[in-house]
Enzyme design. Structure first.
Site, PDB file in Angstrom:
ATOM      1  N   GLY A 304       2.114   6.531   3.947  1.00 40.84           N
ATOM      2  CA  GLY A 304       2.294   7.588   4.930  1.00 40.84           C
ATOM      3  C   GLY A 304       1.508   7.382   6.206  1.00 40.84           C
ATOM      4  N   HIS A 305       1.054   8.491   6.789  1.00 46.03           N
ATOM      5  CA  HIS A 305       0.428   8.506   8.115  1.00 46.03           C
ATOM      6  C   HIS A 305      -0.879   7.700   8.141  1.00 46.03           C
ATOM      7  CE1 HIS A 305      -0.238  10.192  12.091  1.00 46.03           C
ATOM      8  NE2 HIS A 305      -1.383  10.734  11.727  1.00 46.03           N
ATOM      9  N   PHE A 306      -1.782   8.002   7.226  1.00 43.67           N
ATOM     10  CA  PHE A 306      -3.073   7.315   7.165  1.00 43.67           C
ATOM     11  C   PHE A 306      -2.938   6.053   6.323  1.00 43.67           C
ATOM     12  CE2 PHE A 306      -4.828  11.299   8.728  1.00 43.67           C
ATOM     13  CZ  PHE A 306      -5.873  10.864   9.521  1.00 43.67           C
TER      14      PHE A 306
END
Length: 331
Positions: A304-306
C-alpha cells in the site's frame, strides 16, 4: 522427498541455482551493507542532528560517508523521517543519506500557526535553506507523499542540483489522485468551516492506521509506526496545521503542469517505486511519469501507501541499482 534429495550437497546445488534469480532484493534482505556497497557498519550508523534554518529548527537523520553522493529523503503525511529507518541501512554504505523532518512534523521545531504559514511553498523554502546550510550542492531526492510536492518544487527551481528522483507514491499527475481526495477537492473549492470540519476525518487515528495497513500485509507493518504518527498528530495545534496543509495541497495540483514541464525539459533520471494498492495515489500516477520522461523506470510493489514498511529491502536494492546505472547521466 527422499533423504538423498535433501542431502547437503543437493541443497547447496539448489541454492546455487536459485541465487542468481534472487536478485538485488535478496542480497539486501540478507545483508543491508551489501546493498550499500559492502562498506562497514560504521558508515551505516544513524546520527540525529539539528540545523537552524531561519525560524525553524530542523531535526534530521544522517548516515553514510561525508564524501559520498547525497540522497535527500523527504517524508510525507502524517509521518516524519522515522519512516526511513529501515531504508537508511540499505543505502548508507554507499551514499550520504539525509532525512529531515518537515516543519509541522516529527521533531522539527517551527513557530506556531499564525507566526508561520504552513504551506508547501514554505516547506520547500525550509528544505532549500536546509540543503544550503549543509552545503549540499548536488543530491538525488527520494520523495513520498508530501515530500513529492516539496521536492518537485525544489527540483524545478534548481534543476542543476538534482541528480535523480526516486518517487515512492509521490504524485505529480491528476490521474494519480484517487476518489479519496473528493472531500479535499470540495474543501479546495470552498474552504468554509463546514468543509474544513469535514476533512478532519483524515486526521483520526483510524485513518492514520489505514494509511499504513490498507493494501499491505498487516503482519509486516510495525504498529509503532502508526502509533507514533497518531501521537504526533495529537499534539496541541497540530490539527489546525494539518488542515492548513490540506487546503494548500490545491497548489500542488495546480503546479503539476510546471513539474511535468521540468521532467520534459531537464529529463532527470526518475525511478517510480510504487505500492500498487495505495488508496491515495493510484498506479496510473506512477505510469504517467513516462509520458514526460520516457526513460523513467516504473516498478510496482505488492503493498500500500507506506511501501517502506513492508518492502524496504526491495526498494533499497532498486535505488542502488538505479543510481549506479544513471549516475553518468546526471553528471
Amino acid at each position: 522427498m527422499s533423504v538423498a534429495e535433501t542431502s547437503p550437497r543437493r541443497v547447496s546445488r539448489r541454492l546455487a541455482l536459485l541465487a542468481p534469480a534472487a536478485g538485488l532484493a535478496a542480497i539486501a534482505l540478507a545483508d543491508p551493507a551489501a546493498a550499500g556497497g559492502g562498506k562497514t557498519a560504521e558508515a551505516a550508523k544513524v546520527h540525529y542532528r539539528r540545523q537552524v534554518v531561519g525560524e525553524v529548527d530542523v531535526f534530521y537523520r544522517e548516515a553514510g560517508p561525508k564524501d559520498a553522493p547525497v540522497i535527500l529523503l523527504l517524508h510525507g503525511f502524517p509521518t516524519s523521517g522515522h519512516m526511513f529507518r529501515d531504508l537508511i541501512p540499505h543505502l548508507a554504505g554507499r551514499y550520504r543519506v539525509i532525512a529531515p523532518d518537515l516543519p509541522g512534523f516529527g521533531q522539527t521545531k517551527a513557530p506556531p500557526r499564525g507566526q508561520f504559514d504552513y504551506t508547501f511553498d514554505n516547506l520547500a523554502k525550509v528544505v532549500d535553506g536546509f540543503t544550503q546550510a549543509l552545503g549540499l550542492s548536488r543530491y538525488a531526492i527520494y520523495v513520498f507523499d508530501y515530500g513529492a510536492p516539496t521536492g518537485f518544487r525544489l527540483a524545478a527551481a534548481h534543476p542543476e542540483r538534482v541528480t535523480a528522483i526516486i518517487t515512492q507514491n509521490g504524485n505529480a499527475y491528476e490521474e494519480g489522485l484517487s476518489s479519496v481526495w473528493a472531500p479535499l477537492r470540495t474543501y479546495w473549492a470552498d474552504p468554509s468551516p463546514a468543509h474544513r470540519a469535514a476533512v478532519r476525518a483524515l486526521l483520526t487515528p483510524e485513518m492514520t492506521r489505514r494509511h499504513y495497513l490498507d493494501g499491505a500485509d498487516p503482519d509486516l507493518v510495525s504498529p509503532d509506526s502508526y502509533e507514533l504518527d497518531i501521537a504526533y498528530l495529537a499534539r496541541p495545534g497540530q490539527d489546525e496545521i494539518q488542515l492548513d496543509l490540506f487546503y494548500d495541497y490545491r497548489t500542488n495540483v495546480a503546479s503539476y503542469p510546471t513539474w511535468q514541464a521540468y521532467f520534459r525539459q531537464h529529463k532527470p533520471p526518475i525511478l517510480a517505486a510504487w505500492g500498487d494498492k495505495d488508496i491515495f495515489f493510484l498506479p496510473p500516477g506512477a505510469k504517467a511519469f513516462k509520458r514526460d520522461q520516457p526513460e523513467a523506470e516504473v516498478r510496482f510493489l505488492d503493498t500500500g501507501h507506506f511501501a517502506l514498511e513492508t518492502h524496504s529491502a526491495e526498494i533499497g536494492a532498486l535505488i542502488v541499482d538505479f543510481l549506479e546505472r544513471t549516475a553518468s547521466k546526471a553528471r
